[in-house]
Design an enzyme around this catalytic site. Structure first.
Site, PDB file in Angstrom:
ATOM      1  N   LYS A   1       4.189 -29.347 -65.383  1.00  0.00           N
ATOM      2  CA  LYS A   1       4.151 -28.017 -64.771  1.00  0.00           C
ATOM      3  C   LYS A   1       3.269 -28.012 -63.514  1.00  0.00           C
ATOM      4  O   LYS A   1       3.574 -27.328 -62.533  1.00  0.00           O
ATOM      5  CB  LYS A   1       3.664 -26.979 -65.793  1.00  0.00           C
ATOM      6  CG  LYS A   1       4.644 -26.744 -66.948  1.00  0.00           C
ATOM      7  CD  LYS A   1       5.986 -26.222 -66.445  1.00  0.00           C
ATOM      8  CE  LYS A   1       6.901 -25.764 -67.579  1.00  0.00           C
ATOM      9  NZ  LYS A   1       8.202 -25.245 -67.068  1.00  0.00           N
TER      10      LYS A   1
ATOM     11  N   TYR B   1       3.132 -31.638 -70.882  1.00  0.00           N
ATOM     12  CA  TYR B   1       3.711 -30.380 -70.398  1.00  0.00           C
ATOM     13  C   TYR B   1       2.920 -29.853 -69.193  1.00  0.00           C
ATOM     14  O   TYR B   1       3.507 -29.463 -68.169  1.00  0.00           O
ATOM     15  CB  TYR B   1       3.695 -29.365 -71.551  1.00  0.00           C
ATOM     16  CG  TYR B   1       4.335 -28.044 -71.270  1.00  0.00           C
ATOM     17  CD1 TYR B   1       5.729 -27.901 -71.305  1.00  0.00           C
ATOM     18  CD2 TYR B   1       3.567 -26.911 -70.998  1.00  0.00           C
ATOM     19  CE1 TYR B   1       6.321 -26.669 -71.066  1.00  0.00           C
ATOM     20  CE2 TYR B   1       4.153 -25.679 -70.766  1.00  0.00           C
ATOM     21  CZ  TYR B   1       5.532 -25.557 -70.804  1.00  0.00           C
ATOM     22  OH  TYR B   1       6.122 -24.349 -70.574  1.00  0.00           O
TER      23      TYR B   1
END
Lengths: 245, 81
Positions: free
Chosen positions: A157, A153
């Site tokens: 990001k 993640y």
């Protein structure tokens, strides 16, 4: 100006939903993208319609190139050419890196990062012709500071930040801006999964002393999408209540 | 569409869609140097050709286009003229 069409990916719930409602309230026709929750997306559209706005729900897996092309074509026919793109769609599939399966890595990169590349590429043609556009990528403080259990993640990001800054440089001369918004701890279904212990331990690190609301993220997106933000590009606007990390 | 028509239409779209200076547009003018079209401008040119002439130009053929006249050549060829 107010008929500038917005597309918000992953807009059936949480931060995406709040962004869709915020942009609609500002007068923009809004395409509410969702992958599986058609009932939730329909509710967002109904809420916008009830408030006198225009919206349509569009199903697409934004990690799939063909699905993105179809979606953008469909929106072009129903609402018009997209002027504001908010790449919000995101999932988590947390695990320590040592245990993280390749599938969990790939799925999160595809949905959270590749989707932004695909959607941006699909809408840029129209923005170039219009000599006006706003691309806003929803990143995360995880991508700026790292977070144990979220290597996939956080990598996705962080990748969005590099994508944002590169696109900003490529198309800045054509009236198109690209920025990112990095929320901290926000009250959503995603953070509800954290568990009470994690939530309690996070609070002392937040200067404002509470989790943020999806609306507080949406208003930052609203600013970046506005005419007023025309000289702001390639930036990451952190909306985290003063999170110490 | 004959060559004169393609040339005229090409000039119009270079002025209208790429914002180029009409006085500088000649068939021998180079996009990169004479007309100062950047790499994104080349992409925009190809988009404009597709939209205005209904022709699709593959990347490898696009790379060979250096002058306005060469762009006209490619469009003429695609139009079968």
């Amino acid at each position: 100006m107010l008929d500038r069409v917005a597309l918000v990916t992953g807009a059936s719930r949480g931060i995406g939903r709040a962004i869709a409602l915020h942009l609609a309230a500002a007068g923009h026709p809004v395409a509410v993208n969702y992958r599986s929750r058609s009932d939730a997306a329909d509710e967002v559209v109904a809420t916008i319609s009830a408030g006198g706005g225009r919206a349509t729900a569009v199903a697409a897996d934004v990690g799939d190139a063909d699905a993105v092309t179809e979606m953008v074509d469909e929106i072009g026919e129903t609402l018009g050419s997209i002027s504001i793109l908010v790449n919000n769609a995101g999932i988590t599939d947390d695990d320590l890196l040592l245990r993280m399966k390749p599938g969990a890595w790939d799925r999160v990169i595809q949905t959270n990062l590749s989707s932004a590349y695909l959607c941006s590429r699909a809408v840029l043609r129209g923005m170039l012709k219009a000599r006006w556009g706003r691309i806003i990528n929803i990143t995360s403080v995880s991508g700026l500071s790292g977070n144990p259990g979220q290597a996939n993640y956080a990598a996705a990001k962080a990748g969005l930040v590099g994508l944002t800054k590169s696109v900003a440089k490529e198309v800045g001369s054509r009236g198109i801006t690209a920025n990112a918004v990095a929320p901290g701890f926000i009250e959503t279904d995603m953070t509800d999964q954290l568990g009470e212990a994690v939530r309690e331990s996070a609070l002392p690190a937040i200067a404002v002393g509470r989790f943020g609301t999806p609306e507080e993220v949406a208003s930052a997106v609203g600013y970046l999408a506005s005419e007023a933000a025309g000289y702001v590009t390639g930036q990451v606007l952190v909306v985290d209540g003063g999170l110490a990390f | 569409m004959d060559r004169a028509e393609v040339e005229a239409k090409m000039t119009e779209l270079l002025v209208d869609e790429l914002g180029l200076d009409r006085d500088k547009i000649t068939m021998s003018a180079t996009f990169e140097e004479d007309l100062e079209v950047d790499s994104l401008g080349v992409v925009e040119l190809l988009m404009a050709l597709e939209d205005n002439f209904g022709v699709a130009i593959p990347d490898e053929e696009a790379e060979a286009i250096g002058t306005v006249g060469q762009a006209v050549d490619v469009v003429m060829e695609k139009l079968g003229g």
